[in-house]
Design an enzyme around this catalytic site. Structure first.
Site, PDB file in Angstrom:
ATOM      1  N   ASP A  58     -16.190 -20.493   2.135  1.00  0.00           N
ATOM      2  CA  ASP A  58     -15.810 -19.748   3.343  1.00  0.00           C
ATOM      3  C   ASP A  58     -15.830 -18.233   3.134  1.00  0.00           C
ATOM      4  O   ASP A  58     -15.092 -17.510   3.793  1.00  0.00           O
ATOM      5  CB  ASP A  58     -14.436 -20.204   3.838  1.00  0.00           C
ATOM      6  CG  ASP A  58     -13.347 -20.025   2.789  1.00  0.00           C
ATOM      7  OD1 ASP A  58     -13.661 -19.595   1.667  1.00  0.00           O
ATOM      8  OD2 ASP A  58     -12.183 -20.321   3.113  1.00  0.00           O
TER       9      ASP A  58
ATOM     10  N   ARG B 198     -39.544 -22.054  27.448  1.00  0.00           N
ATOM     11  CA  ARG B 198     -39.030 -23.129  26.600  1.00  0.00           C
ATOM     12  C   ARG B 198     -39.980 -23.420  25.430  1.00  0.00           C
ATOM     13  O   ARG B 198     -41.079 -22.855  25.362  1.00  0.00           O
ATOM     14  CB  ARG B 198     -38.756 -24.364  27.463  1.00  0.00           C
ATOM     15  CG  ARG B 198     -37.593 -24.109  28.434  1.00  0.00           C
ATOM     16  CD  ARG B 198     -37.495 -25.154  29.531  1.00  0.00           C
ATOM     17  NE  ARG B 198     -37.409 -26.490  28.959  1.00  0.00           N
ATOM     18  CZ  ARG B 198     -37.629 -27.614  29.622  1.00  0.00           C
ATOM     19  NH1 ARG B 198     -37.975 -27.560  30.922  1.00  0.00           N
ATOM     20  NH2 ARG B 198     -37.543 -28.765  29.039  1.00  0.00           N
TER      21      ARG B 198
ATOM     22  N   ASN C 119     -54.043 -16.302  38.826  1.00  0.00           N
ATOM     23  CA  ASN C 119     -52.940 -15.854  39.675  1.00  0.00           C
ATOM     24  C   ASN C 119     -52.228 -17.077  40.245  1.00  0.00           C
ATOM     25  O   ASN C 119     -52.820 -17.844  41.008  1.00  0.00           O
ATOM     26  CB  ASN C 119     -53.480 -14.972  40.802  1.00  0.00           C
ATOM     27  CG  ASN C 119     -52.347 -14.264  41.539  1.00  0.00           C
ATOM     28  OD1 ASN C 119     -51.929 -13.178  41.179  1.00  0.00           O
ATOM     29  ND2 ASN C 119     -51.815 -14.933  42.568  1.00  0.00           N
TER      30      ASN C 119
ATOM     31  N   ASN D  64     -45.606 -32.518  36.171  1.00  0.00           N
ATOM     32  CA  ASN D  64     -46.007 -33.068  34.874  1.00  0.00           C
ATOM     33  C   ASN D  64     -45.412 -34.427  34.574  1.00  0.00           C
ATOM     34  O   ASN D  64     -45.778 -35.071  33.607  1.00  0.00           O
ATOM     35  CB  ASN D  64     -45.638 -32.076  33.756  1.00  0.00           C
ATOM     36  CG  ASN D  64     -44.148 -31.739  33.746  1.00  0.00           C
ATOM     37  OD1 ASN D  64     -43.493 -31.737  34.789  1.00  0.00           O
ATOM     38  ND2 ASN D  64     -43.618 -31.468  32.570  1.00  0.00           N
TER      39      ASN D  64
ATOM     40  N   GLN E 109     -13.167 -34.433  -2.428  1.00  0.00           N
ATOM     41  CA  GLN E 109     -11.847 -34.212  -3.019  1.00  0.00           C
ATOM     42  C   GLN E 109     -10.894 -35.123  -2.266  1.00  0.00           C
ATOM     43  O   GLN E 109     -10.622 -34.909  -1.083  1.00  0.00           O
ATOM     44  CB  GLN E 109     -11.445 -32.738  -2.866  1.00  0.00           C
ATOM     45  CG  GLN E 109     -10.138 -32.397  -3.576  1.00  0.00           C
ATOM     46  CD  GLN E 109      -9.741 -30.943  -3.418  1.00  0.00           C
ATOM     47  OE1 GLN E 109     -10.237 -30.263  -2.533  1.00  0.00           O
ATOM     48  NE2 GLN E 109      -8.841 -30.472  -4.276  1.00  0.00           N
TER      49      GLN E 109
ATOM     50  N   HIS F 263     -43.548 -15.558  40.667  1.00  0.00           N
ATOM     51  CA  HIS F 263     -42.307 -15.926  41.353  1.00  0.00           C
ATOM     52  C   HIS F 263     -42.104 -17.433  41.463  1.00  0.00           C
ATOM     53  O   HIS F 263     -43.025 -18.153  41.849  1.00  0.00           O
ATOM     54  CB  HIS F 263     -42.231 -15.375  42.785  1.00  0.00           C
ATOM     55  CG  HIS F 263     -43.271 -14.420  43.206  1.00  0.00           C
ATOM     56  ND1 HIS F 263     -42.967 -13.127  43.550  1.00  0.00           N
ATOM     57  CD2 HIS F 263     -44.609 -14.552  43.376  1.00  0.00           C
ATOM     58  CE1 HIS F 263     -44.083 -12.503  43.929  1.00  0.00           C
ATOM     59  NE2 HIS F 263     -45.085 -13.342  43.834  1.00  0.00           N
TER      60      HIS F 263
ATOM     61  N   LYS G 297     -42.816 -24.267  30.006  1.00  0.00           N
ATOM     62  CA  LYS G 297     -42.447 -25.224  28.958  1.00  0.00           C
ATOM     63  C   LYS G 297     -43.700 -25.836  28.347  1.00  0.00           C
ATOM     64  O   LYS G 297     -44.576 -26.301  29.083  1.00  0.00           O
ATOM     65  CB  LYS G 297     -41.606 -26.336  29.583  1.00  0.00           C
ATOM     66  CG  LYS G 297     -41.213 -27.448  28.613  1.00  0.00           C
ATOM     67  CD  LYS G 297     -41.143 -28.792  29.293  1.00  0.00           C
ATOM     68  CE  LYS G 297     -41.878 -29.841  28.508  1.00  0.00           C
ATOM     69  NZ  LYS G 297     -42.085 -31.083  29.257  1.00  0.00           N
TER      70      LYS G 297
ATOM     71  N   GLY H 196      -5.349 -28.402  -5.173  1.00  0.00           N
ATOM     72  CA  GLY H 196      -5.638 -27.114  -5.796  1.00  0.00           C
ATOM     73  C   GLY H 196      -7.095 -26.932  -6.164  1.00  0.00           C
ATOM     74  O   GLY H 196      -7.879 -27.884  -6.197  1.00  0.00           O
TER      75      GLY H 196
ATOM     76  N   TYR I 240     -42.829 -23.209  38.169  1.00  0.00           N
ATOM     77  CA  TYR I 240     -42.631 -23.973  36.946  1.00  0.00           C
ATOM     78  C   TYR I 240     -43.981 -24.349  36.361  1.00  0.00           C
ATOM     79  O   TYR I 240     -44.774 -25.042  37.002  1.00  0.00           O
ATOM     80  CB  TYR I 240     -41.820 -25.245  37.241  1.00  0.00           C
ATOM     81  CG  TYR I 240     -41.785 -26.207  36.082  1.00  0.00           C
ATOM     82  CD1 TYR I 240     -41.355 -25.809  34.810  1.00  0.00           C
ATOM     83  CD2 TYR I 240     -42.196 -27.529  36.241  1.00  0.00           C
ATOM     84  CE1 TYR I 240     -41.332 -26.690  33.743  1.00  0.00           C
ATOM     85  CE2 TYR I 240     -42.165 -28.426  35.172  1.00  0.00           C
ATOM     86  CZ  TYR I 240     -41.739 -27.995  33.928  1.00  0.00           C
ATOM     87  OH  TYR I 240     -41.726 -28.864  32.867  1.00  0.00           O
TER      88      TYR I 240
END
Lengths: 459, 459, 459
Positions: free
Chosen positions: A110, A339, A383, A392, A79, A369, A357, A84, A372
């Site tokens: 909306d 992740r 374990n 990595n 537009q 504990h 990840k 209008g 990563y």
């Protein structure tokens, strides 16, 4: 619906009221841009062609809609100047002309709670009664700002009066126009071409309805039982109200389905989420996207789950996870981040500052504990010692770590990928493992301890 | 205002009602002790001299005010025994006498929403009309407990009636005294000296007003358009209501300014915070102090930001930070703590259990997991391996670590400060780096791996 | 109460309305199953014998009650088929017969706010007036669904009318039956045996009351001043309302006692928790079980404290802890997990990704970052370097670590238990300590650093 029906979605407005750099139809309600909800409702109703009127120069709406609905038949029209609602619809003239013997649905970009059921029911009435125009109406307690529905002595629909034109008795009418309409497409096109501008130069759909009535064509209303369909936001305070309303609606939906939500504080469950019975959602928990959660889980507090599949009897405490699978009986948290592309097996424990990840962790493994696990395939009953790192990334490329079943990884171990630790193998605490460790063997890489007696005193 | 005007702030009350060991004016609303808000309002109005009436033996109020307003001209007076509001003001007699031809503003230390604009507008009226006394009034829906404003047939102010003295028709009056007044200082001093005690031995300012009126001097009212200025708390339940009211007020302020706050749950934004448009604040997020946040950020969920400067397009997910700078495009979290005196550069990534303290981290550097960066200067595009520790404390002193551009720190590396890793250098995973690593070199400090084949079986 | 009084708790219902696999009396309000709250109220009132009517085949209610009240005299009876409240009570006939000259209290297992005070006051009336039956009533604003209390012209109790049987004027009565009754036991038994079924085959206690009145025996009401005692939940939406109501009640209780709770968002304090004055509870904090917290603490935001004892002046920021002791002046968080059987000494600091389990940490020790302390006894003024791990698990058994006073543990140290580090000893960063380190000595176990100059270029 048939092939000759089309929806025109009005999304050309600017964000002056929201004080945003983005289009108001991109404002989110319960995590979803409003234009996406409206488009979804139209497609779910069975309409196969859409035209969306976007602001001049828009790229954001287009790219969102194309991404979310890649296979839908949607055309975009700009537009050029805001003159209008009728002027906006005319921007889609080319698409409407292509369905000359069909019907046109006008939607507002909306009004995020419009739904396929309302669209369909209104269509059934519109076509069965061979209406030229059908206005979807609703009854609200606070009609201020909406066009009021006029009815004659026989209760027949006789017009719409906008707020600015309403006298005090008209202002009391609580049946209002939703701004959503079905038109016969040739009737609409004809009316748009013959419409006179208002004093301010604008062309409005309300006047199209007036013309249809005046010219003796058949205009009627469809009364929407769900008045939520009219809800929109004129400013960000109203937008927050919409969000909080939608938040409570989905909470009540899940409560009714047997989910335990003891307190609503900070609980946000987006629309597509599925949750099993007797699962408990604790405060401060946001569940997003296409997440599916099983039965008897405890989710939260203070967790974020996005696009994930969670089994039964899972505990997710103070955990964030996205695009992952967590199987039944897993006990996750507190302070865990899972992740994308991770599969956490049955009865796995991840907890206390653990990140996973792009890894598969099989049944019964414990990562308890400060660890990563990235780009790894981990067997059953492994374990992980505290402080384990799967190394990595070499600085140039990423490599995978493979760990067999029943492995014991010592604390503060580095596993420098690519590397494989065989079934039943051990690594000694504090070792940097750069070569494969065969089955049932011990990999060790550390210096022997020396005590410097009385060192403190000498120093 | 001029040099002869002074504000007297009543802060001598005890905390019986709040059941606190501390003065009630130290109770916080939106993170700020009420006495601090009142003092700030007085200073912002342009008053240059303040007298604060504190409880006998007070040290807390004094030290707070001196810390927050070190340069202001503020004297403290103790009210030895609690004998009413007029008696309290008299404690500051010495200060009031010093401005004999000026005006005295009486403020209550526990009305945290009093503002400079109300004080100033009342002052303009008070001085322009040459009033002897001006009572600041407001209209409330629940006047219970407040002094009601009496007016004669001509609507002229004719007195204040306290709750205890009000008959049933007086109790219905909704215009109430805020307890904040402007007096000509000589009028006030004279009235205080000639005041008779009540039956309970107390001397009240309400009676000072009565005397002013009775003696034919000019007493009038200033009607405060913002009735919040009278709000206070008689107990901790009301104090929570004040806090929740103030919380919603600042949320609405930021919504109106273009900030996205989808849900108010757990969102607390203190008064001085600035936030750019289209930034989204997620649930459970507390933003404190003098924090400035840019545009298009996503802050939260469950974050705490204090006295920090955050750029544009920053993501702070489940992060706590205080007294730090985070530059544009930084992607922080989840589970990050940035401690004081840290500068996080453009497009830096910190995430997953990372702590930064007193460090500079330059553009594009990544600290992705389980790492502590303390007392360090880090260059551009550095990659920290998981588990890196800057060993900044020897047990006796703290030392700095310096890392150049394009460095690759291996996982589980200790960098024992003082130490420098040159541009483009590498450290091997699992190394304790005690000596500088030259540019483009590799620092390595680890034992070679040995595999003890079949160790598990033998063991 | 005397030895011949007994309470019968109705807990035989099914969970159709809650859409749960579990009994509705197991649904939790403020963290406690409703049947537990009701049983506790009965025992606190002084009743020494209880009979609980459970669903056929129940194991969950039995095991919960036996676990929570191991020493109480409680018998369980199954209601084979659900044939009304009177039929349910009859299941406990054997227990009621054993107290033939005593009194029977009928309680509902799903009204969690019933309290000992109401039970006792009703008992006093019931026995003093020698009632045959006493109905506990309350006045509510929304009586829908409850039995209405009828009274004759003299305001004497004349019957109960259930919702289904009530005409429009009866429906307006706001005094309702709580469904809690005191009966003389022989009256109850006799009435139960002579009760006729309703049209649907059910036997209801309301009809027992009617029979008592009709037969000229003495039935009266006890009006409960606390109408909360009738609150229950017919579906999970009502259950959430009960939880949110109970949440606000305990918040207001603690506010009134001098606790600072600035915002109620996400603050959940369970019933048995004790908190000292001037302690501040921040948003998103859940305090559970038998937790005791001292004065002047700051707890939260976003913390979970369960069954723990916290001293004065403690800070717990973004921390989870359970079954531990944290002594005065400890500064904990953010991002800390203290697991059971841990004692954190005075002025200890734990912070930034630290986990403690089954350990004693003595006065003034600092564990500042990324550390796991498990199965350890740690002395005073110890400094843990970042990344320390107590290696407590050999893969077969768990062992303890002992650390003396004034020890300095280097960063990324592994302490392989069983191991002792003597007073004043040091360990070098990056060492795996497998043997004891004597007092004042240095334990070191690491390779010497080598720099490979220009390695990056060669590679």
């Amino acid at each position: 619906m048939n092939k000759n029906d089309i929806a025109v979605i009005m999304a050309g407005g600017s964000s002056t009221l929201l004080k945003s750099a983005n289009s108001p139809v991109l404002a989110k309600v319960l995590g979803q841009p409003m234009i996406q909800s409206v488009t979804e409702a139209a497609l779910l109703s069975g309409i196969e062609r859409l035209a969306i009127i976007v602001p001049s120069g828009d790229t954001q709406i287009r790219s969102l809609i194309k991404k979310e609905f890649p296979d839908a038949d949607i055309e975009f029209f700009e537009q050029s100047v805001p003159l209008g609602t009728a002027h906006a619809v005319l921007a889609a003239q080319e698409s409407i002309e292509a369905v000359k013997d069909g019907n046109v649905l006008i939607l507002n970009g909306d009004t995020p709670f419009i739904d396929a059921s309302t669209i369909n029911s209104a269509y059934v009435l519109h076509t069965a009664m061979q209406n030229d125009a059908t206005v979807i109406t609703a009854t609200v307690t606070k009609p201020f700002g909406y066009g009021r529905i006029l009815r004659d002595a026989n209760e027949h629909f006789s017009g719409i009066v906008e707020e600015a034109d309403a006298d005090s008795s008209t202002k009391k009418i609580t049946e209002i126009s939703s701004g959503t309409y079905w038109f016969k497409s040739d009737v609409l096109l004809n009316a748009l071409h013959n419409l006179s501008p208002r004093a301010n130069g604008h062309f409005n759909l309300v006047d199209v309805i007036s013309n249809v009535i005046r010219s003796g064509m058949k205009a009627d209303t469809f009364f929407a039982p769900n008045s939520d369909i009219i809800l929109g936001a004129n400013d960000r305070i109203q937008l927050m109200e919409l969000n909080e309303y939608a938040k409570m609606q989905t909470i009540q939906y899940h409560l009714s389905a047997g989910v335990e939500i003891p307190y609503s504080d900070g609980v946000v469950i987006e629309k597509g989420v599925q949750i099993g019975t007797d699962t408990c959602i604790l405060p401060g928990t946001i569940i997003k996207g296409k997440t599916v959660i099983g039965k008897n889980c405890v989710i939260g507090p203070n967790s974020v789950i996005e696009d994930s599949v969670i089994g039964d009897n899972v505990k997710l405490n103070q955990t964030q996870c996205e695009q992952c699978i967590v199987k039944s009986g897993a006990n996750i948290g507190p302070f865990v981040h899972i992740r994308p592309n991770s599969v956490i097996g049955d009865s796995v424990h991840l907890g206390n500052f653990v990140e996973v990840k792009n890894s598969n962790i099989d049944t019964g493994t414990k990562v308890s504990h400060l660890t990563y696990v990235g780009d790894s395939d981990v067997g059953k009953r492994v374990n992980f010692g505290c402080g384990t790192v799967t190394v990595n990334y070499s600085g140039k490329a990423k490599y995978r770590t493979t760990i067999g079943d029943d492995v014991f990884i010592g604390c503060n171990t580095n596993l420098v990928a690519p590397v494989t630790v065989g079934n039943g193998a051990y690594t000694a605490a504090g070792s940097t493992i750069t070569e494969d460790v065969p089955e049932d063997s011990l990999g060790i890489a550390r210096a022997r301890q020396v005590n410097k007696i009385g060192w403190k005193v000498k120093k």
